[in-house]
Design a protein around this motif. Structure first.
Motif, PDB file in Angstrom:
ATOM      1  N   LEU A 299       0.815  -1.211   0.000  1.00 29.94           N
ATOM      2  CA  LEU A 299       0.000   0.000   0.000  1.00 29.94           C
ATOM      3  C   LEU A 299       0.850   1.264   0.000  1.00 29.94           C
ATOM      4  N   GLY A 300       2.040   1.162   0.607  1.00 25.05           N
ATOM      5  CA  GLY A 300       2.859   2.350   0.810  1.00 25.05           C
ATOM      6  C   GLY A 300       2.356   3.205   1.956  1.00 25.05           C
ATOM      7  N   PHE A 301       1.642   2.570   2.897  1.00 26.15           N
ATOM      8  CA  PHE A 301       1.120   3.329   4.041  1.00 26.15           C
ATOM      9  C   PHE A 301       2.175   3.369   5.143  1.00 26.15           C
ATOM     10  N   PRO A 302       2.552   4.568   5.612  1.00 26.81           N
ATOM     11  CA  PRO A 302       3.603   4.671   6.622  1.00 26.81           C
ATOM     12  C   PRO A 302       3.132   4.202   8.003  1.00 26.81           C
ATOM     13  N   VAL A 303       3.859   3.255   8.558  1.00 26.34           N
ATOM     14  CA  VAL A 303       3.606   2.770   9.916  1.00 26.34           C
ATOM     15  C   VAL A 303       4.928   2.742  10.665  1.00 26.34           C
ATOM     16  N   PHE A 304       4.963   3.428  11.787  1.00 26.77           N
ATOM     17  CA  PHE A 304       6.098   3.401  12.704  1.00 26.77           C
ATOM     18  C   PHE A 304       5.616   2.686  13.955  1.00 26.77           C
ATOM     19  N   ALA A 305       6.232   1.568  14.281  1.00 26.40           N
ATOM     20  CA  ALA A 305       5.753   0.744  15.388  1.00 26.40           C
ATOM     21  C   ALA A 305       6.903  -0.096  15.918  1.00 26.40           C
ATOM     22  N   ARG A 306       6.593  -0.990  16.862  1.00 26.90           N
ATOM     23  CA  ARG A 306       7.642  -1.817  17.468  1.00 26.90           C
ATOM     24  C   ARG A 306       7.900  -3.107  16.711  1.00 26.90           C
ATOM     25  N   GLY A 307       7.016  -3.472  15.783  1.00 28.43           N
ATOM     26  CA  GLY A 307       7.241  -4.688  15.032  1.00 28.43           C
ATOM     27  C   GLY A 307       5.941  -5.293  14.568  1.00 28.43           C
ATOM     28  N   VAL A 308       6.009  -6.584  14.242  1.00 31.52           N
ATOM     29  CA  VAL A 308       4.849  -7.289  13.706  1.00 31.52           C
ATOM     30  C   VAL A 308       4.599  -8.578  14.480  1.00 31.52           C
ATOM     31  N   ILE A 309       3.344  -8.991  14.461  1.00 28.61           N
ATOM     32  CA  ILE A 309       2.935 -10.264  15.044  1.00 28.61           C
ATOM     33  C   ILE A 309       1.644 -10.675  14.323  1.00 28.61           C
ATOM     34  N   PRO A 310       1.427 -11.956  14.067  1.00 27.17           N
ATOM     35  CA  PRO A 310       0.252 -12.338  13.281  1.00 27.17           C
ATOM     36  C   PRO A 310      -1.052 -12.445  14.056  1.00 27.17           C
ATOM     37  N   ILE A 311      -1.027 -12.248  15.359  1.00 31.56           N
ATOM     38  CA  ILE A 311      -2.212 -12.472  16.193  1.00 31.56           C
ATOM     39  C   ILE A 311      -2.985 -11.163  16.367  1.00 31.56           C
ATOM     40  N   PRO A 312      -4.275 -11.107  15.982  1.00 33.10           N
ATOM     41  CA  PRO A 312      -5.032  -9.863  16.138  1.00 33.10           C
ATOM     42  C   PRO A 312      -5.492  -9.642  17.565  1.00 33.10           C
ATOM     43  N   GLY A 313      -5.606  -8.390  17.931  1.00 40.30           N
ATOM     44  CA  GLY A 313      -6.175  -8.050  19.226  1.00 40.30           C
ATOM     45  C   GLY A 313      -7.688  -8.162  19.211  1.00 40.30           C
ATOM     46  N   SER A 314      -8.283  -8.041  20.399  1.00 37.73           N
ATOM     47  CA  SER A 314      -9.742  -8.086  20.528  1.00 37.73           C
ATOM     48  C   SER A 314     -10.323  -6.690  20.346  1.00 37.73           C
ATOM     49  N   LYS A 315     -11.642  -6.607  20.373  1.00 39.57           N
ATOM     50  CA  LYS A 315     -12.358  -5.335  20.245  1.00 39.57           C
ATOM     51  C   LYS A 315     -13.458  -5.310  21.297  1.00 39.57           C
ATOM     52  N   GLU A 316     -13.051  -5.317  22.546  1.00 38.90           N
ATOM     53  CA  GLU A 316     -13.994  -5.469  23.644  1.00 38.90           C
ATOM     54  C   GLU A 316     -13.872  -4.402  24.720  1.00 38.90           C
ATOM     55  N   GLN A 317     -12.848  -3.518  24.630  1.00 40.33           N
ATOM     56  CA  GLN A 317     -12.609  -2.569  25.712  1.00 40.33           C
ATOM     57  C   GLN A 317     -12.478  -1.154  25.162  1.00 40.33           C
ATOM     58  N   LEU A 318     -12.973  -0.212  25.941  1.00 39.70           N
ATOM     59  CA  LEU A 318     -12.804   1.196  25.593  1.00 39.70           C
ATOM     60  C   LEU A 318     -11.469   1.714  26.105  1.00 39.70           C
ATOM     61  N   GLY A 319     -10.876   2.573  25.306  1.00 39.97           N
ATOM     62  CA  GLY A 319      -9.732   3.367  25.741  1.00 39.97           C
ATOM     63  C   GLY A 319     -10.116   4.826  25.593  1.00 39.97           C
TER      64      GLY A 319
END
Length: 214
Positions: free
Chosen positions: A119-139
């Motif tokens: 895509l060429g989308f810029p992402v600055f992060a700590r790395g990659v992992i194949p496991i998705p997070g949940s969508k159950e909590q508010l921040g």
């Protein structure tokens, strides 16, 4: 919550300033730690006002919601502190890009790196992992967050390139931009011979002051 303390011209101006120059002007406290890095080679420098997001560990609901709430040109800055689950993947990055988000700066992990790179989308992060997070909590959206050790407020100007990530306080952006431009102009006017002479004199003076005689 969309917060905009800047203009498109501000963003364009900061996109021309290397993070090394901004680090010289601002000091260590405004530079994110070395774990925050570009996740694909050749990523362009990005700059934009921070849209701040806090995600509880293991959950990515608030980041996924942010791509529909951040103004075009925003850099979505995420606090999560989570190295076990991905905050986003290829489709989230694709939608963010389509909606005009400039980049993600995430204190955490993503997945689908090949798709993101394509895509060429810029992402600055700590790395990659194949496991998705949940969508159950508010921040939170639009509250100060700590990302890469730096406290980032909504609307701070985030500049990121291959050297690192810097957060410029929104209230100081004009002063910082002027100082950075002056530094770049001074460096452009200086030859390597000039730099070497001044550098050697400074080094020798420092050695002498410390009693070094070698």
């Amino acid at each position: 919550m969309a917060v905009d303390f800047t203009t498109e011209q501000d963003v364009t101006d900061f996109r021309d300033i290397p993070t090394t120059t901004l680090a010289d002007v601002l000091g260590r406290a405004r530079v994110m730690d070395i774990g925050l890095r570009p996740l694909w080679a050749g990523m362009p420098r990005v700059a934009g006002p921070a849209f701040t997001v806090q995600c509880p560990p293991g959950d990515n609901l608030m980041l996924h919601a942010a791509i529909y709430r951040a103004e075009p040109g925003s850099v979505i800055v995420v606090e999560s502190g989570d190295l076990d689950y991905a905050l986003a993947g290829g489709n989230v990055c694709a939608v963010a890009q389509r909606r005009g988000v400039a980049a993600f700066v995430a204190d955490g992990l993503i997945r689908d790196l090949g798709e993101v790179r394509e895509l060429g989308f810029p992402v600055f992060a700590r790395g990659v992992i194949p496991i998705p997070g949940s969508k159950e909590q508010l921040g939170t959206h639009g509250a100060p967050v700590r990302c890469g050790g730096v406290l980032v407020a909504p609307g701070d100007i985030v500049v990121a390139d291959e050297e690192g990530v810097v957060a410029v306080p929104a209230a100081d952006r004009a002063k910082v931009l002027a100082a950075a431009r002056a530094k770049l102009a001074k460096e452009a006017a200086e030859t390597l011979d000039d730099w070497e002479a001044a550098h050697r004199a400074r080094i020798e003076r420092g050695l002498a002051e410390l009693g070094f005689t070698g």
